[in-house]
Design an enzyme around this catalytic site. Structure first.
Site, PDB file in Angstrom:
ATOM      1  N   CYS A  77      17.875 -18.073 -26.934  1.00 24.37           N
ATOM      2  CA  CYS A  77      18.836 -17.091 -26.439  1.00 24.37           C
ATOM      3  C   CYS A  77      18.441 -16.757 -25.011  1.00 24.37           C
ATOM      4  O   CYS A  77      17.451 -16.058 -24.783  1.00 24.37           O
ATOM      5  CB  CYS A  77      18.831 -15.841 -27.319  1.00 24.37           C
ATOM      6  SG  CYS A  77      19.898 -14.525 -26.684  1.00 24.37           S
ATOM      7  N   CYS A 228      26.659 -15.488 -22.807  1.00 28.26           N
ATOM      8  CA  CYS A 228      25.661 -16.226 -23.592  1.00 28.26           C
ATOM      9  C   CYS A 228      24.809 -16.991 -22.598  1.00 28.26           C
ATOM     10  O   CYS A 228      25.325 -17.840 -21.855  1.00 28.26           O
ATOM     11  CB  CYS A 228      26.354 -17.172 -24.575  1.00 28.26           C
ATOM     12  SG  CYS A 228      25.224 -18.320 -25.409  1.00 28.26           S
TER      13      CYS A 228
END
Length: 327
Positions: A77, A228
């Site tokens: 992430c 993201c």
């Protein structure tokens, strides 16, 4: 049980940090899943895009494990890694560190502010793979580089890559950004389907001007998100492969949560991406839970980071104006 939480965000992609370096919480794997589902729930008092568990590491300065709101664990992430980078660097009083993630040990370091008075960190996004088996994507070919997937649509071409999270990226026009095409595709490939057995992140990329792009991402396990990090990194790489941008040059990546900068590096046919952006703290809070009734948690001792939030709002306003002007 009492758990200390730090609410943070990278590009509007928000998380809770749980520090297991200074606290001996001893969570089971089932409890990590339960926690993620309970406190990431937007209908609760809290709500976020995920939990970042920060643990001790035998091979690095710290370890990051990231869990989505549905309880699934992400292999990486990028926006969360920036937040963990700040947390670990400040904890250890360092300007640079190594963070262990599921697939790689990654370099992180503090950078000059991306916008006035905004804590900014650069993190390494790697490894990168174009092998469809690494996503996985079940097509009878080894890679997919700027090609159509007839089962999905004839309207756009796709790049498939793992960074290491799986990504499906299309370079599109404004009309496609504003249509329902991305939503339709994303919901299909993240439900029962014959192509992506584990789902996939889907990004639409619109070039804005030289060295500036807009990225919107449907994130598996989350849905449409403000930003993201791995998707912005993958999208930057895709624009270099398509000849829109160049390796080694800073690319401004705008998204619904703000902006980051990315730099694509190629060495011996291998790629890595620098992801540079904010790591903003929103608040600290103490969470009280009982494992038998985890959805009935309570919170206390909330401390707001008001000035950090205000400064990031200024960056968001700048990003919105830029997108409106160029999209």
């Amino acid at each position: 049980m009492n758990i200390e939480l730090v609410k943070c965000h990278g590009s509007g992609n928000d998380f809770f940090i749980i520090d297991e370096i200074n606290h001996d919480y001893q969570f089971t794997e089932e409890q990590r899943v339960e926690l993620s589902r309970a406190i990431c729930n937007r209908d609760s008092e809290l709500g976020s895009d995920g939990i970042l568990f920060v643990l001790k590491s035998e091979v690095a300065d710290g370890m990051m494990r990231m869990f989505n709101p549905d309880g699934s664990e992400a292999s990486m992430c990028g926006n969360g890694l920036r937040c963990v980078a700040r947390y670990v660097c400040e904890l250890l009083d360092k300007e640079a560190a190594i963070i262990e993630t599921m697939k790689a040990n990654l370099k992180v370091n503090k950078e000059g502010d991306i916008f006035p008075k905004i804590p900014t960190y650069k993190v390494e996004i790697s490894p990168v793979s174009f092998q469809l088996s690494d996503l996985p994507l079940q097509l009878d070919q080894p890679a997919l580089l700027n090609e159509k997937i007839p089962q999905l649509t004839e309207e756009v071409d796709f790049f498939a890559l793992a960074v290491p999270n799986p990504h499906l990226v299309a370079i599109v026009e404004k009309e496609q950004v504003e249509s329902n095409l991305q939503k339709t595709i994303s919901e299909y490939v993240n439900g029962p389907n014959e192509l992506f057995p584990d789902g996939v992140n889907v990004s639409f990329v619109k070039p804005l001007k030289t060295n500036a792009i807009y990225v919107r991402t449907f994130e598996r396990g989350v849905g449409f998100t403000n930003a993201c990090g791995t998707a912005m990194s993958a999208s930057s790489l895709v624009t270099c492969l398509a000849g829109i941008n160049e390796n080694g040059q800073e690319i401004q990546v705008y998204n619904n949560g703000g902006k980051v900068n990315c730099v694509v590096h190629e060495q011996d046919s291998s790629y890595s991406i620098d992801l540079i952006g904010n790591a903003t703290y929103e608040y600290k809070v103490d969470l009280q839970i009982e494992w038998g009734a985890i959805n009935e948690f309570t919170c206390s001792n909330k401390i707001e980071f008001t000035e950090e939030k205000r400064q990031y709002e200024k960056l968001q306003s700048h990003a919105i104006e830029f997108i409106s002007e160029w999209l």
